[in-house]
Design an enzyme around this catalytic site. Structure first.
Site, PDB file in Angstrom:
ATOM      1  N   LYS A  22       0.832  -1.206   0.000  1.00  0.00           N
ATOM      2  CA  LYS A  22       0.000   0.000   0.000  1.00  0.00           C
ATOM      3  C   LYS A  22       0.867   1.256   0.000  1.00  0.00           C
ATOM      4  O   LYS A  22       0.639   2.182  -0.783  1.00  0.00           O
ATOM      5  CB  LYS A  22      -0.897   0.002   1.257  1.00  0.00           C
ATOM      6  CG  LYS A  22      -1.565   1.317   1.536  1.00  0.00           C
ATOM      7  CD  LYS A  22      -2.424   1.262   2.775  1.00  0.00           C
ATOM      8  CE  LYS A  22      -1.738   1.629   4.065  1.00  0.00           C
ATOM      9  NZ  LYS A  22      -1.365   3.039   4.225  1.00  0.00           N
ATOM     10  N   ASN A  23       1.875   1.278   0.878  1.00  0.00           N
ATOM     11  CA  ASN A  23       2.656   2.508   1.043  1.00  0.00           C
ATOM     12  C   ASN A  23       3.611   2.788  -0.114  1.00  0.00           C
ATOM     13  O   ASN A  23       4.213   3.857  -0.171  1.00  0.00           O
ATOM     14  CB  ASN A  23       3.429   2.481   2.368  1.00  0.00           C
ATOM     15  CG  ASN A  23       2.505   2.693   3.558  1.00  0.00           C
ATOM     16  OD1 ASN A  23       1.317   2.981   3.378  1.00  0.00           O
ATOM     17  ND2 ASN A  23       3.031   2.550   4.755  1.00  0.00           N
ATOM     18  N   CYS A 115      -4.634  12.876  13.704  1.00  0.00           N
ATOM     19  CA  CYS A 115      -5.219  11.585  13.379  1.00  0.00           C
ATOM     20  C   CYS A 115      -5.066  10.700  14.590  1.00  0.00           C
ATOM     21  O   CYS A 115      -4.480  11.109  15.581  1.00  0.00           O
ATOM     22  CB  CYS A 115      -4.562  10.975  12.150  1.00  0.00           C
ATOM     23  SG  CYS A 115      -2.923  10.348  12.483  1.00  0.00           S
ATOM     24  N   ARG A 120       0.952  14.186  13.748  1.00  0.00           N
ATOM     25  CA  ARG A 120       1.395  13.945  12.368  1.00  0.00           C
ATOM     26  C   ARG A 120       1.320  15.188  11.480  1.00  0.00           C
ATOM     27  O   ARG A 120       0.553  15.248  10.516  1.00  0.00           O
ATOM     28  CB  ARG A 120       0.592  12.808  11.734  1.00  0.00           C
ATOM     29  CG  ARG A 120       0.851  11.484  12.377  1.00  0.00           C
ATOM     30  CD  ARG A 120       0.102  10.383  11.718  1.00  0.00           C
ATOM     31  NE  ARG A 120       0.849   9.751  10.633  1.00  0.00           N
ATOM     32  CZ  ARG A 120       0.398   8.709   9.950  1.00  0.00           C
ATOM     33  NH1 ARG A 120      -0.771   8.201  10.210  1.00  0.00           N
ATOM     34  NH2 ARG A 120       1.123   8.181   8.987  1.00  0.00           N
ATOM     35  N   ASP A 303       4.928   0.348  12.002  1.00  0.00           N
ATOM     36  CA  ASP A 303       3.703  -0.276  11.472  1.00  0.00           C
ATOM     37  C   ASP A 303       3.557  -1.745  11.878  1.00  0.00           C
ATOM     38  O   ASP A 303       2.552  -2.377  11.555  1.00  0.00           O
ATOM     39  CB  ASP A 303       3.661  -0.155   9.942  1.00  0.00           C
ATOM     40  CG  ASP A 303       3.286   1.252   9.492  1.00  0.00           C
ATOM     41  OD1 ASP A 303       2.889   2.068  10.346  1.00  0.00           O
ATOM     42  OD2 ASP A 303       3.379   1.529   8.278  1.00  0.00           O
ATOM     43  N   ARG A 395      -8.497  -0.635   4.947  1.00  0.00           N
ATOM     44  CA  ARG A 395      -7.638   0.392   4.349  1.00  0.00           C
ATOM     45  C   ARG A 395      -6.292  -0.198   3.923  1.00  0.00           C
ATOM     46  O   ARG A 395      -5.680   0.298   2.982  1.00  0.00           O
ATOM     47  CB  ARG A 395      -7.374   1.522   5.365  1.00  0.00           C
ATOM     48  CG  ARG A 395      -8.562   2.422   5.604  1.00  0.00           C
ATOM     49  CD  ARG A 395      -8.156   3.617   6.427  1.00  0.00           C
ATOM     50  NE  ARG A 395      -6.904   4.143   5.913  1.00  0.00           N
ATOM     51  CZ  ARG A 395      -5.938   4.673   6.659  1.00  0.00           C
ATOM     52  NH1 ARG A 395      -6.082   4.778   7.950  1.00  0.00           N
ATOM     53  NH2 ARG A 395      -4.835   5.116   6.115  1.00  0.00           N
TER      54      ARG A 395
HETATM   55  C1  UD1 Z   1       4.507   6.800   6.576  1.00  0.00           C
HETATM   56  C2  UD1 Z   1       3.643   5.589   6.330  1.00  0.00           C
HETATM   57  C3  UD1 Z   1       3.111   5.056   7.670  1.00  0.00           C
HETATM   58  C4  UD1 Z   1       4.262   4.790   8.634  1.00  0.00           C
HETATM   59  C5  UD1 Z   1       5.181   6.018   8.746  1.00  0.00           C
HETATM   60  C6  UD1 Z   1       6.429   5.741   9.552  1.00  0.00           C
HETATM   61  C7  UD1 Z   1       2.751   5.990   4.133  1.00  0.00           C
HETATM   62  C8  UD1 Z   1       1.568   6.321   3.292  1.00  0.00           C
HETATM   63  N1  UD1 Z   1       2.551   5.963   5.462  1.00  0.00           N
HETATM   64  O1  UD1 Z   1       3.689   7.805   7.164  1.00  0.00           O
HETATM   65  O2  UD1 Z   1       2.397   3.840   7.410  1.00  0.00           O
HETATM   66  O3  UD1 Z   1       3.743   4.492   9.901  1.00  0.00           O
HETATM   67  O4  UD1 Z   1       5.586   6.466   7.442  1.00  0.00           O
HETATM   68  O5  UD1 Z   1       7.123   4.666   9.041  1.00  0.00           O
HETATM   69  O6  UD1 Z   1       3.818   5.710   3.617  1.00  0.00           O
HETATM   70  N2  UD1 Z   1       6.716  14.477  10.988  1.00  0.00           N
HETATM   71  C9  UD1 Z   1       6.770  15.825  11.291  1.00  0.00           C
HETATM   72  N3  UD1 Z   1       6.568  16.726  10.299  1.00  0.00           N
HETATM   73  C10 UD1 Z   1       6.346  16.371   9.004  1.00  0.00           C
HETATM   74  C11 UD1 Z   1       6.290  14.998   8.688  1.00  0.00           C
HETATM   75  C12 UD1 Z   1       6.482  14.074   9.709  1.00  0.00           C
HETATM   76  O7  UD1 Z   1       6.973  16.195  12.448  1.00  0.00           O
HETATM   77  O8  UD1 Z   1       6.186  17.233   8.149  1.00  0.00           O
HETATM   78  C13 UD1 Z   1       6.910  13.466  12.043  1.00  0.00           C
HETATM   79  C14 UD1 Z   1       5.681  12.606  12.296  1.00  0.00           C
HETATM   80  O9  UD1 Z   1       4.771  13.219  13.176  1.00  0.00           O
HETATM   81  C15 UD1 Z   1       6.316  11.350  12.866  1.00  0.00           C
HETATM   82  C16 UD1 Z   1       7.628  11.244  12.092  1.00  0.00           C
HETATM   83  O10 UD1 Z   1       7.885  12.538  11.578  1.00  0.00           O
HETATM   84  O11 UD1 Z   1       6.584  11.532  14.227  1.00  0.00           O
HETATM   85  C17 UD1 Z   1       7.639  10.257  10.953  1.00  0.00           C
HETATM   86  O12 UD1 Z   1       6.479  10.464  10.161  1.00  0.00           O
HETATM   87  P1  UD1 Z   1       6.454  10.180   8.602  1.00  0.00           P
HETATM   88  O13 UD1 Z   1       7.618   9.341   8.210  1.00  0.00           O
HETATM   89  O14 UD1 Z   1       6.261  11.466   7.885  1.00  0.00           O
HETATM   90  O15 UD1 Z   1       5.133   9.327   8.447  1.00  0.00           O
HETATM   91  P2  UD1 Z   1       4.166   9.336   7.199  1.00  0.00           P
HETATM   92  O16 UD1 Z   1       4.975   9.615   5.982  1.00  0.00           O
HETATM   93  O17 UD1 Z   1       2.960  10.130   7.487  1.00  0.00           O
END
Ligand code: UD1
Length: 415
Positions: A22-23, A115, A120, A303, A395
């Site tokens: 999915k990701n 969420c 996030r 995950d 999902r």
């Molecule tokens: C992706 C995955 C999700 C997985 C996560 C971590 C997808 C669609 N989803 O989510 O399944 O659990 O990676 O492996 O690929 N953060 C910030 N600011 C930002 C972006 C992130 O502070 O602009 C923080 C987040 O709150 C979190 C950390 O960085 O604490 C990592 O998040 P991130 O890697 O961005 O997760 P996603 O990409 O949303």
């Protein structure tokens, strides 16, 4: 609303084939926004999140056909808006931001907001786009980003964000000049996306390491590519084998993507052998408890934290599970406790004291991976478990009840 009903206590045996990730599929489908012409993507999983991104891309002018093999044509972007309705059901909708600004020069994407697994934010995506010369504004709950043409920049992410790295990598493919992403995320899904973009003619090096370099080009052309196997689905089945006292042959997976989990599962006593795209996993009579600390790839994936906690709840001894990627990712704990687990949360740690048996109960799925942990717990629990709100599971897991039922589980979905 659908429910899943499980009568626990049956060991799982047999072969299970893993679906596409999915990701990886989500950013790859979004990358079609970068080209005119028809892209063809294989091994797309049939999931609710995939339907959501297809709906989103269609609303922007994409013509899409197919399920496992998807053909997607975006000759013209007719609308650059990702509405609140779609973004609120799936945060990964933010993945259209980079490609839209890069090709159409503008994007209006609803802010994802909070969420179930914490705040996030997307601040790192926005900061990087600004560093590339985009004008970014927040108004009425929407991100509005504009740039005639993005400019290459040296970007250092404060945290290795997965979708942030993907968004900015896509944006940089059509920027003028060179973009360097420091402290980039290293997940296999990023490598898969980079390979797809390279197939479109993008110039990218370093994907899979923490420094990715992208040399912008003026246009990209359509490609044909395959989505990697879902390592989280594969990991969930591996844990299921260990928990239920069974033996599974997991096919269509990539064991290299699962090394952190494989090492931990061996420590619990499971026997695991692997070949190129197959894993054979057998349970052991005694489940040793292990400590887990989630970290970005190649560390233990957040995950799989919830599923591992379900496993540790029936291990012999004490396990400390530390969640360092997301705050508040312990929603499964209260439901596992309702099934008889002994878990105490102390800040970012869950202290799990193994119990000899879990008991069936009426429980509620709260987010995608938390729901998977409840299914695992129910598969070993004594008696019947009824899981409500299973739309969370749909999902991210393709026909989960059919796959488990084919392995001998007593599981059914009721409408
Ligand atoms: C992706 C995955 C999700 C997985 C996560 C971590 C997808 C669609 N989803 O989510 O399944 O659990 O990676 O492996 O690929 N953060 C910030 N600011 C930002 C972006 C992130 O502070 O602009 C923080 C987040 O709150 C979190 C950390 O960085 O604490 C990592 O998040 P991130 O890697 O961005 O997760 P996603 O990409 O949303």
């Amino acid at each position: 609303m659908d429910k899943i009903i499980i009568n626990g206590g049956r060991p799982l045996y047999g072969d299970v084939r893993i679906s596409g990730a999915k990701n990886a599929a989500l950013p790859i489908l979004a990358s079609a926004l970068l080209t005119e012409g028809t892209n063809t993507f294989h091994n797309i999983p049939d999931l609710v999140d995939i339907k959501t991104i297809k709906k989103l891309l269609t609303s922007m002018g994409a013509q899409i056909s197919g399920t496992e093999t998807v053909e997607i044509n975006v000759d013209k972007i007719t609308d650059c808006t990702a509405s609140y309705d779609l973004v609120k059901t799936m945060r990964a909708s933010i993945l259209v931001l980079g490609p839209l600004v890069a090709r159409a020069g503008m994007a209006k994407v609803s802010l994802p907001g909070g969420c179930a697994i914490g705040a996030r934010p997307v601040n790192l995506h926005l900061k990087a786009l600004e560093e590339m010369g985009a004008h970014v504004e927040l108004s009425n709950g929407y991100i509005e980003a504009k740039a005639k043409r993005l400019k290459g920049a040296e970007i250092s992410f404060d945290l290795p964000t997965v979708t942030g790295t993907e968004n900015i990598m896509m944006a940089a493919t059509l920027a003028s000049g060179v973009t360097v992403l420091n402290n980039a995320a290293r997940e296999p899904e990023i490598v898969n996306l980079a390979d797809v973009l390279k197939g479109m003619g993008a110039k990218i090096s370093g994907a899979g390491t923490d420094v990715i370099t992208i040399e912008g080009v003026t246009s990209l052309t359509p490609t044909e590519a395959e989505v990697i196997p879902d390592r989280i689905e594969a990991g969930t089945f591996m844990i299921a084998a260990g928990m239920t006292g069974g033996e599974l042959n997991i096919t269509g997976c990539n064991p290299h993507h699962l090394e952190a989990l494989i090492n931990k599962l061996r420590d619990t006593g499971m026997e695991i052998s692997s070949s190129k795209n197959r894993l054979k996993v057998s349970s052991s009579d005694k489940i040793n408890s292990v400590d887990i600390k989630t970290t970005p790839h190649p560390g233990f994936p957040t995950d799989l934290q919830a599923q591992m906690m379900a496993y540790m709840s029936i291990a012999s001894g004490l396990s400390v599970i530390s969640e360092t990627v997301f705050e508040n990712r312990f929603m499964h704990v209260s439901e596992l406790i309702r099934m008889g687990a002994d878990i105490v949360i102390q800040g970012g740690n869950a202290v799990v004291r193994g119990v000899p048996k879990l008991r069936g109960a009426q429980i509620m799925a709260t987010d995608l991976r938390a729901s998977a942990s409840l299914v695992l717990a129910a598969l070993v629990a004594e008696g019947q478990t009824e899981i409500s709100r299973v739309y969370h599971i749909d999902r991210g897991y393709e026909t989960i009840e059919k796959k488990f039922s084919a392995l001998g589980a007593d599981i059914k979905r009721v409408k």
